[in-house]
Write a protein that holds these residues in place. Structure first.
Motif, short mmCIF file in Angstrom:
data_model
loop_
_atom_site.label_atom_id
_atom_site.label_comp_id
_atom_site.label_asym_id
_atom_site.label_seq_id
_atom_site.Cartn_x
_atom_site.Cartn_y
_atom_site.Cartn_z
N GLN A 30 -12.43 9.77 -115.78
CA GLN A 30 -11.87 8.43 -115.97
C GLN A 30 -11.82 8.04 -117.44
O GLN A 30 -10.86 7.44 -117.91
CB GLN A 30 -12.69 7.40 -115.19
N GLN A 31 -12.85 8.45 -118.23
CA GLN A 31 -12.96 7.96 -119.58
C GLN A 31 -11.91 8.54 -120.52
O GLN A 31 -11.51 7.91 -121.49
CB GLN A 31 -14.34 8.25 -120.15
N ASP A 32 -11.44 9.78 -120.27
CA ASP A 32 -10.48 10.37 -121.21
C ASP A 32 -9.34 11.13 -120.54
O ASP A 32 -8.56 11.79 -121.21
CB ASP A 32 -11.20 11.30 -122.19
N THR A 33 -9.25 11.04 -119.21
CA THR A 33 -8.16 11.63 -118.41
C THR A 33 -8.06 13.14 -118.56
O THR A 33 -7.02 13.72 -118.28
CB THR A 33 -6.80 10.98 -118.74
N THR A 34 -9.10 13.81 -119.01
CA THR A 34 -9.06 15.26 -119.05
C THR A 34 -9.51 15.83 -117.72
O THR A 34 -10.19 15.18 -116.93
CB THR A 34 -9.96 15.81 -120.18
N GLU A 35 -9.13 17.09 -117.47
CA GLU A 35 -9.33 17.69 -116.16
C GLU A 35 -10.79 18.00 -115.88
O GLU A 35 -11.58 18.22 -116.79
CB GLU A 35 -8.51 18.98 -116.05
N VAL A 36 -11.14 18.02 -114.61
CA VAL A 36 -12.48 18.37 -114.16
C VAL A 36 -12.39 19.70 -113.41
O VAL A 36 -11.97 19.74 -112.26
CB VAL A 36 -13.08 17.28 -113.25
N PRO A 37 -12.76 20.79 -114.03
CA PRO A 37 -12.71 22.07 -113.32
C PRO A 37 -13.86 22.22 -112.34
O PRO A 37 -14.96 21.72 -112.57
CB PRO A 37 -12.82 23.09 -114.47
N PHE A 38 -13.59 22.88 -111.23
CA PHE A 38 -14.60 23.27 -110.25
C PHE A 38 -15.32 22.09 -109.61
O PHE A 38 -16.48 22.20 -109.20
CB PHE A 38 -15.62 24.23 -110.87
N ALA A 39 -14.64 20.95 -109.50
CA ALA A 39 -15.16 19.86 -108.67
C ALA A 39 -15.03 20.26 -107.20
O ALA A 39 -14.14 21.03 -106.82
CB ALA A 39 -14.41 18.57 -108.94
N SER A 40 -15.89 19.73 -106.38
CA SER A 40 -15.92 20.11 -104.97
C SER A 40 -15.09 19.13 -104.14
O SER A 40 -15.30 17.92 -104.21
CB SER A 40 -17.37 20.13 -104.47
N ILE A 41 -14.15 19.66 -103.35
CA ILE A 41 -13.31 18.87 -102.45
C ILE A 41 -13.68 19.26 -101.03
O ILE A 41 -13.45 20.39 -100.60
CB ILE A 41 -11.80 19.13 -102.69
N VAL A 42 -14.27 18.32 -100.28
CA VAL A 42 -14.85 18.64 -98.97
C VAL A 42 -14.11 17.88 -97.88
O VAL A 42 -13.95 16.65 -97.95
CB VAL A 42 -16.35 18.30 -98.94
N LEU A 43 -13.65 18.62 -96.84
CA LEU A 43 -13.03 18.01 -95.67
C LEU A 43 -14.09 17.53 -94.69
O LEU A 43 -15.26 17.93 -94.76
CB LEU A 43 -12.13 19.03 -94.97
#
Length: 893
Positions: A30-43
């Motif tokens: 949120q603070q600088d709009t740069t990408e977040v690699p390897f965040a976890s997306i869980v169904l």
């Protein structure tokens, strides 16, 4: 049998055909709009994916239905999407850009901006400069000096190595061992002893870093002592979100080999990683091999929604053939790689543990606790050297030593100004001397922050306190039997103890686009020196705790403020103007912290004299502007600074103000990045141009300086004539003492070159009516750095040009070089670096997907230059500009 199999295959195909729906998106900070690699997306069914290196994710093979998704990343607030409706088997549901917000209890010391374009950090109100993870991966530096020189206001004084010992200056600070700077790793001081001995004999390997930030201006008041010039904060790699095994292998010429192995990941609310580095370097010159082993273990955990903890344990060991003996002008011109000193042996070992705990006490109220402890050992056996005329080398050394290590002098012709540095001979044998030091450091700090907001107003109150303790053991041995001896006669045994307490208060107030942040800092320091040999041989020793010790106590109250105003603050454009004013301070070290000052004159204390030397002080002012325009098409930061230093004593190697000095340093720093690909909107192509421009001037405005190396140097006729001319042109600026039958006497007449050899002492008196226009050493007027980088898909290509102007190396501002190379102006020099890398992240092959190959070339021209004279008469010329070409690969599974 064939019919049931056919029906089963048909049903399976229908089922799979109905599971082609996709949910996709991109995760950003949120603070600088740069990408977040390897965040976890869980169904909601428990299955999930990780974002890729660009922060993008795709969940495929979904059938129609209703889904819930959670986005998880340690240190950030969880984001949940409920009732996501898939209505058809071929639907593509795009969630767009998802912004992750840091938790209040996030560990700021290990939060790194991953953007490649920002030149500064918005969180810092005064001037800051920043190198991101992408920058470091692109540069592939062999040491941090190579990376730091790309930033405005930084001057690097080379030491023939690969930054194992840091030698940089900020805004004109003396660069030797970066002793005038506060250097941090993840927000915690890493000098062997921040107060007693701030010389940077430990410098973290660049392989371990995810970012470097440099902070100047009033924001430094909350960070610690030694803040007259600026602060460097190394940000080390944090545990990855996805369990990952990383391997980085690098090899190059000059015997360069580096193996870096990491394994870590995040499991539920805890991240952990272990890092192993093994690094060998054959050296740019003879007899300068080095080996480094560094290992780090980290744990970072969310202890529920209101607490987090971070712990780091580090072990570092260096074994190097590191010589203090550099080149004379004769040897530099003959062959700058010559170093006959094969017995100079440096060993360092460091153990360190850091603990940071954050606890949210109430809404907007957070307590941060830091505990750190380290032990640093530096054993340095150095061959004793002496200066002789090159023509006399064989007669002085003897045939055996001369033929073994000085045969490069055979067949050469010499003049009387040709000198060489050789091993000192006693009874036909070379001598060695150990300068062994052990440092123990412990610190505990507490910081309380309260954030609030109401209507258009918001702010933060920050209160901090720290207890810091140091012990420094300084031991020297001498051996006259062999240059390879590693024991000998004890000739020095000193112990220093220090206890420092500090506290600060900072109040930040924001109203719409205006921010005001005043701060005040208090420090109280008590330091003691024990001459253990003297105490042990004193018959009156009564065994009391502090018997025979010397004590110095001092306090400092420092104030300052930063003011900033957002002229424009929109998504496409940002423009901020700011200014800061603060009082800086550098405490006296073990080397000069036990002197007496009376009416500004400094001397060694007599029996009844008070030990009362106080910190060097400064008033630092800056005003600047910074911004990002046209959706990051162009970013810039421009700042003017003007710093005035008083109570100045420690000027440089064998240079000290006998009457405390005053110096002014001012200049202009410009940084800029132009992202041309955003102008042309070329799909998949990245093209950026970066520039860093520094202009500095300085003036010594007061004080009387003694330079003990000035008269002991091996002067040529040209350097003698230059010194005499300077004395005669500003006669009131020089206290000249000539040897006579009745002792040394002060001479006020006009001098001739014939008087030079009779001068026994020379005081340099600066200010009105004295020496009025001399500048401080190691401050080039201009430092320019330009880079161009191009990327397409996995390909990255970069080119960098670094240009450093001429610079004086002493306070007399001598131009002509002396025979041993300790004195004289350094000429301007340029270097060109290039790099190319290819990442296989976009290929479908899972094995190759984590692979990056690279080649990085340093100093392509290979033009050798005189980088510094940091150790002066005891050393000589430190050469730089050696070509180094490294290639390697990074692999992440």
């Amino acid at each position: 049998m064939k019919l049931p199999i056919l029906l089963a295959s048909l049903l399976l195909s229908v089922a799979l055909f109905g599971q082609n729906a996709i949910i996709k998106g991109k995760i950003q900070y949120q603070q600088d709009t740069t990408e977040v690699p390897f965040a976890s997306i869980v169904l909601n069914n428990g299955k999930g994916v990780y974002t890729d290196a660009k922060g993008q994710f795709t969940i495929a093979n979904l059938s129609p239905g209703t889904y819930q998704i959670e986005v998880l990343a340690i240190g950030f607030e969880k984001i949940a999407f409920n009732n996501l409706l898939i209505t058809s088997s071929d639907q593509v549901l795009v969630l767009g850009e998802i912004k992750l917000k840091e938790k209040l209890v996030q560990i700021n010391e290990v939060t790194v901006n991953n953007a490649g374009s920002p030149l500064y950090k918005k969180q810092v109100l005064s001037t800051s400069n920043f190198l991101s993870k992408k920058d470091l991966e692109r540069i592939q530096p062999i040491g941090t000096e190579e990376a730091l020189r790309r930033l405005p206001g930084i001057n690097v004084a080379g030491d023939m190595g690969i930054s194992n010992r840091l030698n940089v200056g900020i805004r004109g600070s003396y660069a030797r061992r970066s002793e005038k700077l506060l250097v941090l790793e993840d927000g915690i001081p890493i000098a062997p002893a921040q107060y007693l001995s701030p010389e940077m004999y430990y410098n973290p390997p660049s392989e371990r870093l995810d970012g470097i930030e440099v902070i100047k201006g009033a924001d430094v008041l909350t960070l610690g002592s030694n803040t007259m010039y600026g602060v460097i904060n190394y940000i080390t790699k944090r545990p990855p979100l996805k369990p990952t095994l990383g391997v980085s292998l690098t090899s190059g010429n000059n015997g360069y080999h580096s193996q870096y192995l990491t394994y870590g990941g995040t499991w539920k609310n805890m991240g952990a990683e272990i890092q192993l580095l093994n690094k060998n370097f054959g050296g740019f010159i003879d007899n300068s091999q080095s080996h480094i082993f560094n290992t780090t273990a980290k744990i970072y955990a969310d202890l529920g929604p209101k607490a987090s903890v971070y712990m780091k344990v580090n072990f570092h060991q260096e074994n190097s053939l590191a010589s203090y003996s550099a080149l004379t002008p004769y040897l530099y011109n003959l062959d700058p790689t010559i170093n006959p000193f094969d017995a100079d042996d440096l060993f360092t070992r460091r153990y360190a543990v850091d603990l940071v705990y954050n606890q949210q006490l109430a809404k907007g109220l957070m307590l941060s606790t830091k505990v750190y402890a380290n032990q640093f050992q530096r054993n340095w056996w150095r061959q004793e050297n002496t200066l002789i005329r090159a023509a006399d080398a064989e007669a002085y050394l003897g045939e055996a030593i001369f033929n073994e290590r000085y045969s490069f002098l055979k067949g050469q012709t010499f003049t009387d100004d040709d000198w060489v540095r050789v091993g000192r001979i006693a009874n036909g044998r070379e001598q060695t001397r150990a300068r062994n030091r052990t440092f123990n450091t412990f610190g505990l700090s507490e910081t309380l922050k309260y954030d609030w907001a109401k209507d258009d107003w918001s702010g933060q109150l920050e209160v901090g306190g720290k207890l810091h303790m140091e012990q420094f053991m300084d031991v020297e041995f001498r051996n006259d039997s062999s240059r390879f001896a590693r024991s000998g006669r004890l000739i020095k045994d000193n112990q220093f103890n220090l206890l420092a307490g500090s506290a600060y208060v900072k109040k930040t107030l924001r109203y719409k686009g205006l921010t005001v942040a005043p701060a005040i800092r208090f420090e109280s320091v008590t330091m003691r020196k024990f001459d253990l040999i003297s105490i042990a041989t004193d018959p009156a020793n009564d065994g009391s705790k502090n018997y025979g010790s010397s004590k110095n106590t001092f306090t400092a109250v420092l104030g300052g403020a930063s003011i900033g105003y957002d002229v424009v603050n929109r998504s496409a454009n940002f423009l901020n103007v700011y200014t800061s004013l603060y009082q800086g301070y550098t405490p006296p070290t073990a080397g000069y912290g036990f002197l007496t000052v009376e009416d500004g004159a400094v001397s060694s204390p007599g029996t009844d004299d008070p030990i009362n030397i106080k910190p060097e002080r400064s008033i630092n002012f800056e005003v600047g502007t910074r911004g990002t325009f046209a959706k990051e098409l162009f970013a810039t930061q421009i700042v003017y600074f003007n710093n005035n230093f008083t109570n100045f004593y420690s000027a440089g190697r064998n240079e000290a103000f006998e009457t405390l000095g005053e110096v002014n340093i001012q200049g202009l720093e410009i940084g800029g990045t132009l992202n041309l690909h955003k102008l042309f909107k070329t799909k998949g192509h990245d093209l950026s141009i970066g520039a860093s421009v520094t202009y500095m001037t300085s003036k010594i405005t007061g004080g009387v300086l003694a330079d003990t190396d000035l008269l002991s140097a091996k002067h040529t006729d040209a350097s003698k004539a230059e010194v005499i001319d300077k004395i005669n042109n500003e006669r009131g600026g020089y206290d000249v003492y000539i040897a006579g039958s009745d002792g040394d006497s002060l001479i006020t007449r006009t001098l001739t070159i014939d008087d030079f050899d009779d001068i026994e002492a020379l005081g340099l008196r600066f200010g009105k009516g004295g020496i009025e226009n001399n500048v401080a050493p190691y401050i080039p007027n201009t430092i320019l750095n330009f880079s161009i980088n191009y990327g397409y898909k996995g390909l990255q290509v970069g080119l960098n040009l670094n240009m450093v102007g001429a610079q004086y190396t002493d306070y007399l501002n001598t131009n002509n070089e002396t025979g041993e190379g300790a004195i004289g102006k350094l000429a301007a020099y340029n270097t060109i670096d290039a790099n190319i890398a290819y990442s296989f992240a976009n290929v479908k092959n899972k094995v190759l997907k984590g692979l990056t190959v690279f080649v990085a070339a340093k100093n392509l021209g290979g033009d050798i230059y005189q980088a510094s004279r940091l150790h002066r008469v005891s050393s000589g010329i430190m050469p730089g500009g050696f070509r180094q070409i490294n290639g390697g690969l990074r692999f992440n599974w």
